[in-house]
Design a protein around this motif. Structure first.
Motif, mmCIF file in Angstrom:
data_model
loop_
_atom_site.group_PDB
_atom_site.id
_atom_site.type_symbol
_atom_site.label_atom_id
_atom_site.label_comp_id
_atom_site.label_asym_id
_atom_site.label_seq_id
_atom_site.Cartn_x
_atom_site.Cartn_y
_atom_site.Cartn_z
ATOM 1 N N SER A 1 -1.036 -7.519 -38.784
ATOM 2 C CA SER A 1 -1.481 -7.674 -37.397
ATOM 3 C C SER A 1 -2.956 -8.044 -37.410
ATOM 4 N N GLY A 2 -3.218 -9.352 -37.294
ATOM 5 C CA GLY A 2 -4.600 -9.815 -37.353
ATOM 6 C C GLY A 2 -5.193 -9.555 -38.731
ATOM 7 N N GLN A 3 -6.237 -8.737 -38.774
ATOM 8 C CA GLN A 3 -6.922 -8.438 -40.028
ATOM 9 C C GLN A 3 -6.462 -7.104 -40.626
ATOM 10 N N GLN A 4 -5.399 -6.554 -40.106
ATOM 11 C CA GLN A 4 -4.921 -5.255 -40.601
ATOM 12 C C GLN A 4 -3.469 -5.347 -41.060
ATOM 13 N N ILE A 5 -3.185 -4.599 -42.149
ATOM 14 C CA ILE A 5 -1.801 -4.427 -42.596
ATOM 15 C C ILE A 5 -1.408 -2.989 -42.303
#
Length: 261
Positions: free
Chosen positions: A202-206
């Motif tokens: 999700s965007g810059q996060q896992i």
């Protein structure tokens, strides 16, 4: 004490003689010092102190520490002798002067959870006895270790590097609801994950699917792929928390991204 003798005779004769006499006696006092709470498998050392609070020397002093079933004997100092059949450690001291102090140490390993007090008894000639009980509680330990390490560093803009992620339960109790998150900086883009945990980017996060149960000794290995998108020294942050330790713990891994232009 004051010992007084009287003598009388006819004719009103009287005589008195007094002798002052000091009665001395040893007096033992035993005490313990050390942790009252420990986790399974973590060695613990307890100190046993013995004082002669009396006015005479104590002779043939004996100290014994009766170990509970929840601990295993490891070692003792000052020539302490462990008798397995009695699960007890013994020390001997030929003499302990008036107002003198002495002490011994005992190291054990907790092996069973629960309350396991240690009973200590000190004795000497003249029927002297003193004893105490050291409260000792043994608990399970939840200790989830995790680490992150990049495989290739540095990388060019547009190329990929991989991050090896390890999760291990090093404790003695099953960890529940273990949650893992990976946050990527703007200069790196998360691309994919290879491993047994379901995840979504999700965007810059896992965000990884929570691990319902991680038993002692269980290990999970993951490989996370990231792509360099901007030059600089970029840090990937890995966060982990569990039901037993709800405050997230974070670790970082730095990767340098450069431009070949």
């Amino acid at each position: 004490l004051n010992n007084v003798m009287f003598a009388t005779a006819d004719g009103g004769l009287k005589s008195k003689h007094a002798v002052a006499m000091e009665v001395v006696s040893p007096k033992l006092a035993v005490k313990t010092d050390g942790p009252r709470r420990r986790f399974l498998g973590r060695n613990v050392t307890h100190s046993i102190g013995i004082d002669n609070q009396g006015t005479a020397a104590a002779t043939n002093v004996q100290i014994s520490a009766k170990l509970p079933t929840g601990v295993r004997y490891v070692s003792s100092n000052n020539q302490g002798t462990y008798k397995p059949s009695q699960h007890t450690v013994y020390w001997s001291l030929s003499k302990l002067d008036s107002q003198a102090k002495n002490g011994v140490e005992l190291t054990t390993t907790p092996v069973n959870i629960g309350n396991h007090p240690i009973k200590v008894v000190a004795s000497a000639d003249l029927g002297l006895v003193d004893q105490t009980e050291h409260p000792f509680s043994i608990e399970h330990l939840v200790d989830v270790f995790f680490d992150i390490d990049d495989v290739v560093d540095p990388i060019e803009i547009g190329s990929d590097t991989r991050y090896r992620v390890q999760i291990v339960n090093q404790g003695t109790k099953t960890a529940t609801n273990v949650q893992l998150f990976a946050d990527f900086p703007n200069g790196l883009k998360p691309v994919s994950v290879d491993g047994p945990l379901t995840n979504r980017i999700s965007g810059q996060q896992i965000v990884f699917e929570p691990i319902n149960s991680l038993k002692p000794g269980d290990r999970i290995s993951l490989v996370v792929t990231g792509r360099g998108v901007a030059a600089g020294d970029h840090r990937v942050t890995l966060k982990l928390q569990s039901a037993e330790r709800p405050t997230p713990v974070a670790k970082e891994e730095s990767t340098r991204v450069y431009s070949d232009q």
